[in-house]
Design a protein around this motif. Structure first.
Motif, PDB file in Angstrom:
ATOM      1  N   UNK A  47      16.600  -5.756   5.584  1.00 39.60           N
ATOM      2  CA  UNK A  47      15.173  -5.592   5.304  1.00 39.60           C
ATOM      3  C   UNK A  47      14.516  -4.847   6.454  1.00 39.60           C
ATOM      4  N   UNK A  48      13.362  -4.238   6.143  1.00 41.97           N
ATOM      5  CA  UNK A  48      12.625  -3.494   7.159  1.00 41.97           C
ATOM      6  C   UNK A  48      11.135  -3.536   6.839  1.00 41.97           C
ATOM      7  N   UNK A  49      10.327  -3.478   7.884  1.00 43.17           N
ATOM      8  CA  UNK A  49       8.873  -3.458   7.760  1.00 43.17           C
ATOM      9  C   UNK A  49       8.312  -2.477   8.779  1.00 43.17           C
ATOM     10  N   UNK A  50       7.345  -1.671   8.347  1.00 43.46           N
ATOM     11  CA  UNK A  50       6.627  -0.761   9.242  1.00 43.46           C
ATOM     12  C   UNK A  50       5.133  -0.964   8.984  1.00 43.46           C
ATOM     13  N   UNK A  51       4.368  -1.105  10.075  1.00 39.38           N
ATOM     14  CA  UNK A  51       2.923  -1.300   9.980  1.00 39.38           C
ATOM     15  C   UNK A  51       2.238  -0.243  10.837  1.00 39.38           C
ATOM     16  N   UNK A  72     -13.816   7.213   1.989  1.00 33.09           N
ATOM     17  CA  UNK A  72     -13.225   8.277   1.167  1.00 33.09           C
ATOM     18  C   UNK A  72     -11.699   8.241   1.201  1.00 33.09           C
ATOM     19  N   UNK A  73     -11.140   7.734   2.314  1.00 34.81           N
ATOM     20  CA  UNK A  73      -9.687   7.722   2.464  1.00 34.81           C
ATOM     21  C   UNK A  73      -9.199   6.309   2.798  1.00 34.81           C
ATOM     22  N   UNK A  74      -8.966   5.983   4.074  1.00 34.80           N
ATOM     23  CA  UNK A  74      -8.330   4.720   4.450  1.00 34.80           C
ATOM     24  C   UNK A  74      -9.259   3.511   4.438  1.00 34.80           C
ATOM     25  N   UNK A  75     -10.562   3.715   4.563  1.00 33.49           N
ATOM     26  CA  UNK A  75     -11.528   2.610   4.569  1.00 33.49           C
ATOM     27  C   UNK A  75     -11.104   1.523   5.564  1.00 33.49           C
ATOM     28  N   UNK A  76     -10.997   1.899   6.840  1.00 36.27           N
ATOM     29  CA  UNK A  76     -10.443   0.992   7.857  1.00 36.27           C
ATOM     30  C   UNK A  76     -11.297  -0.238   8.099  1.00 36.27           C
ATOM     31  N   UNK A  77     -12.582  -0.192   7.747  1.00 32.18           N
ATOM     32  CA  UNK A  77     -13.422  -1.381   7.901  1.00 32.18           C
ATOM     33  C   UNK A  77     -12.942  -2.531   7.040  1.00 32.18           C
ATOM     34  N   UNK A  78     -12.421  -2.219   5.892  1.00 24.97           N
ATOM     35  CA  UNK A  78     -11.915  -3.233   4.962  1.00 24.97           C
ATOM     36  C   UNK A  78     -10.392  -3.351   4.975  1.00 24.97           C
ATOM     37  N   UNK A  79      -9.703  -2.234   5.260  1.00 32.66           N
ATOM     38  CA  UNK A  79      -8.237  -2.201   5.196  1.00 32.66           C
ATOM     39  C   UNK A  79      -7.682  -1.560   6.466  1.00 32.66           C
ATOM     40  N   UNK A  80      -7.609  -2.309   7.570  1.00 38.54           N
ATOM     41  CA  UNK A  80      -7.224  -1.719   8.851  1.00 38.54           C
ATOM     42  C   UNK A  80      -5.746  -1.332   8.966  1.00 38.54           C
ATOM     43  N   UNK A  81      -4.897  -1.864   8.089  1.00 37.71           N
ATOM     44  CA  UNK A  81      -3.460  -1.587   8.210  1.00 37.71           C
ATOM     45  C   UNK A  81      -2.911  -0.895   6.974  1.00 37.71           C
ATOM     46  N   UNK A  82      -1.918  -0.058   7.212  1.00 37.74           N
ATOM     47  CA  UNK A  82      -1.084   0.519   6.163  1.00 37.74           C
ATOM     48  C   UNK A  82       0.300  -0.077   6.388  1.00 37.74           C
ATOM     49  N   UNK A  83       0.937  -0.568   5.345  1.00 41.50           N
ATOM     50  CA  UNK A  83       2.236  -1.218   5.546  1.00 41.50           C
ATOM     51  C   UNK A  83       3.272  -0.727   4.547  1.00 41.50           C
ATOM     52  N   UNK A  84       4.507  -0.799   4.998  1.00 41.17           N
ATOM     53  CA  UNK A  84       5.663  -0.540   4.144  1.00 41.17           C
ATOM     54  C   UNK A  84       6.623  -1.698   4.352  1.00 41.17           C
ATOM     55  N   UNK A  85       6.946  -2.409   3.281  1.00 39.34           N
ATOM     56  CA  UNK A  85       7.864  -3.552   3.334  1.00 39.34           C
ATOM     57  C   UNK A  85       9.000  -3.277   2.355  1.00 39.34           C
ATOM     58  N   UNK A  97      20.720   6.808   4.075  1.00 43.32           N
ATOM     59  CA  UNK A  97      20.220   5.598   3.418  1.00 43.32           C
ATOM     60  C   UNK A  97      18.997   5.942   2.578  1.00 43.32           C
ATOM     61  N   UNK A  98      18.746   5.122   1.585  1.00 41.56           N
ATOM     62  CA  UNK A  98      17.492   5.169   0.850  1.00 41.56           C
ATOM     63  C   UNK A  98      16.876   3.790   0.985  1.00 41.56           C
ATOM     64  N   UNK A  99      15.669   3.769   1.556  1.00 44.02           N
ATOM     65  CA  UNK A  99      14.942   2.514   1.734  1.00 44.02           C
ATOM     66  C   UNK A  99      13.815   2.503   0.715  1.00 44.02           C
ATOM     67  N   UNK A 100      13.861   1.547  -0.185  1.00 41.13           N
ATOM     68  CA  UNK A 100      12.835   1.391  -1.217  1.00 41.13           C
ATOM     69  C   UNK A 100      11.976   0.195  -0.831  1.00 41.13           C
ATOM     70  N   UNK A 101      10.680   0.347  -1.020  1.00 41.44           N
ATOM     71  CA  UNK A 101       9.796  -0.760  -0.685  1.00 41.44           C
ATOM     72  C   UNK A 101       8.387  -0.528  -1.166  1.00 41.44           C
ATOM     73  N   UNK A 102       7.529  -1.474  -0.807  1.00 38.50           N
ATOM     74  CA  UNK A 102       6.132  -1.436  -1.204  1.00 38.50           C
ATOM     75  C   UNK A 102       5.305  -0.797  -0.104  1.00 38.50           C
ATOM     76  N   UNK A 103       4.668   0.337  -0.438  1.00 36.05           N
ATOM     77  CA  UNK A 103       3.742   1.004   0.462  1.00 36.05           C
ATOM     78  C   UNK A 103       2.338   0.579   0.058  1.00 36.05           C
TER      79      UNK A 103
END
Length: 184
Positions: A47-51, A72-85, A97-103
């Motif tokens: 497993x892998x996680x990137x934040x 208009x884009x990331x809305x960091x006030x409400x959503x400060x993180x972007x994650x891939x699990x 390798x192919x890593x499949x996950x939730x972005x």
């Protein structure tokens, strides 16, 4: 390669590129990233996680970076993180390798598969075992609710809708002393 690996943020670049005004390419990266990978004997059990801290976006243009942080884009006030699990890691060829996950960007989560190449594993001068991985993947930013754009007189748009995600990662293997291993 089995064991726990931590992303080394000072030697890692998680970035992106897209077309600007349909004639040039804009590149950016996130300056604050963290993550880890737990690699099992059977790679499929890994497993892998990137934040990424969305507010750390850096395109070398302060005004553009502020716009990317807005609603208009990331809305960091409400959503400060972007994650891939990750949900699956597949070895498709030697060192490939192919890593499949939730972005997850903002409040939208979609499955993405990222091809990664293992560039090598070696010890650095400080005794750390390092692994280097690189890969990229194109996505459509509209799939994550980032619809903002401005039409151009030529019929195109100011910001490309296809974004190439770019991964250049250095990971350091966690080492435990004999006493720490016994405590586990």
């Amino acid at each position: 390669m089995t064991g726990h690996w931590d992303l080394d943020p000072s030697h890692t670049r998680i970035g992106f590129s897209t077309r600007h005004a349909m004639i040039s390419r804009i590149r950016g990266a996130f300056n604050e990233v963290s993550g880890w990978a737990d690699i099992a004997e059977d790679v499929a059990d890994s497993s892998a996680t990137v934040i990424m801290q969305a507010g750390s976006v850096d395109t070398r243009n302060t005004g553009r970076d502020q716009h990317l942080c807005s609603e208009d884009f990331f809305n960091i006030g409400e959503f400060p993180e972007i994650s891939f699990v990750s949900s699956a890691i597949d070895e498709v060829d030697e060192n490939s390798y192919v890593v499949t996950g939730d972005l997850t960007i903002k409040d939208v989560t979609k499955s993405v598969s990222v091809p990664l190449e293992l560039l090598g594993i070696d010890s650095d001068p400080f005794g750390n075992l390092r692994a280097g991985l690189e890969g990229s993947r194109r996505i459509d930013r509209r799939d994550w609710g980032m619809e903002w754009n401005t039409p151009l007189d030529s019929g195109g748009v100011l910001v490309g809708e296809k974004i190439t995600l770019e991964f250049e990662m250095s990971l350091i293997k966690e080492t435990k002393t004999a006493a720490e291993a016994e405590e586990d």
